[in-house]
Design an enzyme around this catalytic site. Structure first.
Site, PDB file in Angstrom:
ATOM      1  N   GLY A   9       0.751  -1.216   0.003  1.00 30.13           N
ATOM      2  CA  GLY A   9       0.096  -0.091   0.103  1.00 30.13           C
ATOM      3  C   GLY A   9       0.900   1.428  -0.210  1.00 30.13           C
ATOM      4  O   GLY A   9       0.555   2.419   0.766  1.00 30.13           O
ATOM      5  N   SER A  11       1.307   3.108  -2.383  1.00 30.91           N
ATOM      6  CA  SER A  11       1.157   3.966  -3.745  1.00 30.91           C
ATOM      7  C   SER A  11       0.378   5.394  -3.310  1.00 30.91           C
ATOM      8  O   SER A  11       0.322   6.364  -4.207  1.00 30.91           O
ATOM      9  CB  SER A  11       0.144   3.357  -4.764  1.00 30.91           C
ATOM     10  OG  SER A  11      -0.953   2.403  -4.134  1.00 30.91           O
ATOM     11  N   SER A 147      -3.245   0.584  13.980  1.00 27.38           N
ATOM     12  CA  SER A 147      -4.106   1.738  14.230  1.00 27.38           C
ATOM     13  C   SER A 147      -4.661   1.752  15.654  1.00 27.38           C
ATOM     14  O   SER A 147      -4.557   0.633  16.600  1.00 27.38           O
ATOM     15  CB  SER A 147      -5.644   1.480  13.489  1.00 27.38           C
ATOM     16  OG  SER A 147      -6.529   2.241  13.782  1.00 27.38           O
ATOM     17  N   TYR A 160     -12.668  -3.819  11.424  1.00 20.36           N
ATOM     18  CA  TYR A 160     -11.555  -3.043  11.265  1.00 20.36           C
ATOM     19  C   TYR A 160     -10.734  -3.069  12.630  1.00 20.36           C
ATOM     20  O   TYR A 160      -9.663  -3.628  12.583  1.00 20.36           O
ATOM     21  CB  TYR A 160     -11.822  -1.626  10.961  1.00 20.36           C
ATOM     22  CG  TYR A 160     -10.774  -0.666  10.741  1.00 20.36           C
ATOM     23  CD1 TYR A 160      -9.824  -1.029   9.619  1.00 20.36           C
ATOM     24  CD2 TYR A 160     -10.236   0.052  11.587  1.00 20.36           C
ATOM     25  CE1 TYR A 160      -8.745  -0.243   9.402  1.00 20.36           C
ATOM     26  CE2 TYR A 160      -9.105   0.874  11.349  1.00 20.36           C
ATOM     27  CZ  TYR A 160      -8.439   0.746  10.217  1.00 20.36           C
ATOM     28  OH  TYR A 160      -7.271   1.643  10.088  1.00 20.36           O
TER      29      TYR A 160
HETATM   30  P1  NAP Z   1      -5.292   4.870   2.087  1.00 19.53           P
HETATM   31  O1  NAP Z   1      -5.154   6.450   1.835  1.00 19.53           O
HETATM   32  O2  NAP Z   1      -6.796   4.170   1.651  1.00 19.53           O
HETATM   33  O3  NAP Z   1      -4.239   3.906   1.124  1.00 19.53           O
HETATM   34  C1  NAP Z   1      -4.640   2.674   1.223  1.00 19.53           C
HETATM   35  C2  NAP Z   1      -3.270   1.994   0.360  1.00 19.53           C
HETATM   36  O4  NAP Z   1      -3.200   0.611   0.562  1.00 19.53           O
HETATM   37  C3  NAP Z   1      -3.165   2.133  -0.978  1.00 19.53           C
HETATM   38  O5  NAP Z   1      -2.083   2.312  -1.560  1.00 19.53           O
HETATM   39  C4  NAP Z   1      -3.895   0.983  -1.675  1.00 19.53           C
HETATM   40  O6  NAP Z   1      -3.674   0.811  -2.919  1.00 19.53           O
HETATM   41  C5  NAP Z   1      -3.491  -0.080  -0.514  1.00 19.53           C
HETATM   42  N1  NAP Z   1      -4.226  -1.136  -0.681  1.00 19.53           N
HETATM   43  C6  NAP Z   1      -5.478  -1.414  -0.373  1.00 19.53           C
HETATM   44  N2  NAP Z   1      -6.026  -2.580  -0.469  1.00 19.53           N
HETATM   45  C7  NAP Z   1      -4.907  -3.458  -0.788  1.00 19.53           C
HETATM   46  C8  NAP Z   1      -4.727  -4.582  -1.052  1.00 19.53           C
HETATM   47  N3  NAP Z   1      -5.697  -5.481  -0.967  1.00 19.53           N
HETATM   48  N4  NAP Z   1      -3.736  -5.099  -1.401  1.00 19.53           N
HETATM   49  C9  NAP Z   1      -2.637  -4.135  -1.850  1.00 19.53           C
HETATM   50  N5  NAP Z   1      -2.541  -2.923  -1.545  1.00 19.53           N
HETATM   51  C10 NAP Z   1      -3.776  -2.498  -0.935  1.00 19.53           C
HETATM   52  O7  NAP Z   1      -5.219   4.536   3.522  1.00 19.53           O
HETATM   53  P2  NAP Z   1      -4.096   4.935   4.458  1.00 19.53           P
HETATM   54  O8  NAP Z   1      -4.995   6.004   5.344  1.00 19.53           O
HETATM   55  O9  NAP Z   1      -2.728   5.491   4.012  1.00 19.53           O
HETATM   56  O10 NAP Z   1      -3.953   3.734   5.653  1.00 19.53           O
HETATM   57  C11 NAP Z   1      -2.749   2.897   5.493  1.00 19.53           C
HETATM   58  C12 NAP Z   1      -2.637   2.040   6.554  1.00 19.53           C
HETATM   59  O11 NAP Z   1      -2.601   2.750   7.754  1.00 19.53           O
HETATM   60  C13 NAP Z   1      -3.766   1.218   6.622  1.00 19.53           C
HETATM   61  O12 NAP Z   1      -3.184  -0.131   7.315  1.00 19.53           O
HETATM   62  C14 NAP Z   1      -4.731   1.832   7.615  1.00 19.53           C
HETATM   63  O13 NAP Z   1      -5.436   0.977   8.458  1.00 19.53           O
HETATM   64  C15 NAP Z   1      -4.016   2.215   8.624  1.00 19.53           C
HETATM   65  N6  NAP Z   1      -4.179   3.438   9.393  1.00 19.53           N
HETATM   66  C16 NAP Z   1      -4.625   4.629   8.919  1.00 19.53           C
HETATM   67  C17 NAP Z   1      -5.148   5.469   9.679  1.00 19.53           C
HETATM   68  C18 NAP Z   1      -5.888   7.044   9.209  1.00 19.53           C
HETATM   69  O14 NAP Z   1      -6.437   7.712   9.919  1.00 19.53           O
HETATM   70  N7  NAP Z   1      -5.738   7.112   7.583  1.00 19.53           N
HETATM   71  C19 NAP Z   1      -5.217   5.382  11.145  1.00 19.53           C
HETATM   72  C20 NAP Z   1      -4.807   4.177  11.565  1.00 19.53           C
HETATM   73  C21 NAP Z   1      -4.221   3.512  10.667  1.00 19.53           C
HETATM   74  P3  NAP Z   1      -4.306   1.464  -4.487  1.00 19.53           P
HETATM   75  O15 NAP Z   1      -3.760   2.850  -4.296  1.00 19.53           O
HETATM   76  O16 NAP Z   1      -3.865   0.704  -5.221  1.00 19.53           O
HETATM   77  O17 NAP Z   1      -5.640   1.632  -4.112  1.00 19.53           O
END
Ligand code: NAP
Length: 256
Positions: A9, A11, A147, A160
């Site tokens: 992830g 990207s 998280s 989640y």
């Molecule tokens: P995001 O902006 O939605 O980006 C998700 C990333 O994961 C993208 O690169 C996506 O690829 C990739 N992805 C999703 N499903 C996938 C799969 N099945 N196989 C391979 N790649 C996959 O999410 P984010 O907020 O950056 O979150 C990243 C991590 O941090 C996650 O594990 C999330 O649970 C954790 N997190 C986030 C937050 C928050 O507030 N944002 C808080 C705590 C934890 P594509 O670009 O190709 O779709």
């Protein structure tokens, strides 16, 4: 020698911020995401401009074949994998009350957020163990992006929370197993970070933040997580395997 880092992830969002920091630090990068390469050419170009050698490994971390392909192409290009960052993750497609959570949504979230990282880590750990004789200066490590939902209950996305609580135990398990090979395993636990994942609920979180939800009076930025991960990759926490690095602006500190 440059370290090679695989970021699932990577990207966009938090994963991309991690990639930017590690490109700055001079790492070789294998970036994984679900979208086809053509859609993220700008990202690849920008990372390459920062001096990083980079490959994109398109694939779904919940698929066993894709995981094998991701690792194979990383090793084929770089010959070695020093760091795995299990960052790819999803929320439920539709948030729904605990009493109405569907099996489909439960399965999808668990497969991507927990089963994928577990078996990817297993494969990468086998590679690291096979090369542990050359792990001079403790270059290898594994980092799981969990998280605050690992401990904070949200009843409209229970699946989640469960997946992240599982990832937290997974960190302790692999840390215990890989200790003898000098491979630390860390959990980085972000709070509310401004990315596509939180875009839909950003207004609500912004308001809660203004009302004092976080001790630090702002929402988190992807680079807050990126900087922390870069410190771990750089070996700044050599005697802290299995530990949680909180990146939540103090959100989870109980206050009276
Ligand atoms: P995001 O902006 O939605 O980006 C998700 C990333 O994961 C993208 O690169 C996506 O690829 C990739 N992805 C999703 N499903 C996938 C799969 N099945 N196989 C391979 N790649 C996959 O999410 P984010 O907020 O950056 O979150 C990243 C991590 O941090 C996650 O594990 C999330 O649970 C954790 N997190 C986030 C937050 C928050 O507030 N944002 C808080 C705590 C934890 P594509 O670009 O190709 O779709």
């Amino acid at each position: 020698m440059k370290k090679t880092v695989l970021i699932t992830g990577g990207s966009r969002g938090i994963g991309l911020a991690i990639a930017y920091e590690l490109a700055k630090a001079g790492c070789n990068l294998a970036i994984n995401g679900r979208r086809p390469k053509e859609e993220i050419m700008d990202v690849i170009e920008e990372l390459s401009n920062r001096g990083s050698e980079i490959i994109y490994c398109q694939g779904d971390v919940s698929s066993s074949e894709d995981r094998a392909r991701i690792i194979d192409s990383t090793l084929k290009t770089f010959g070695r994998l020093n760091v795995l960052v299990n960052n790819a993750g999803v929320g439920p497609e539709k948030r729904s009350d605990l009493l109405e959570t569907s099996e489909e949504s439960f399965g999808r979230v668990m497969d991507i957020n927990l089963k994928g990282p577990f078996f990817l880590t297993q494969k990468v750990a086998q590679h690291m163990i096979a090369h542990s004789f050359e792990n001079f200066g403790s270059r290898d490590c594994i980092i799981n992006i969990s998280s605050i939902s690992a401990t904070v209950a949200s009843i409209n996305r229970g699946e989640y929370c469960l997946s992240k609580a599982g990832l937290s135990m997974m960190t302790k398990l692999f840390a215990s197993r890989l200790g003898e090979y000098n491979i630390p395993v860390y959990e980085v636990r972000p709070g509310i970070i401004e990315t596509d994942m939180t875009a839909e609920v950003l207004e609500k979180y912004q308001k809660l933040t203004e009302e004092g939800l976080n001790i630090q009076t702002r929402l988190g930025k992807p680079e807050d997580v990126g900087i922390s991960v870069a410190a771990l990759v750089d070996g700044k926490f050599p005697y802290s395997t299995g530990q949680v690095v909180m990146v939540d602006g103090g959100l989870t500190i109980p206050r009276l």
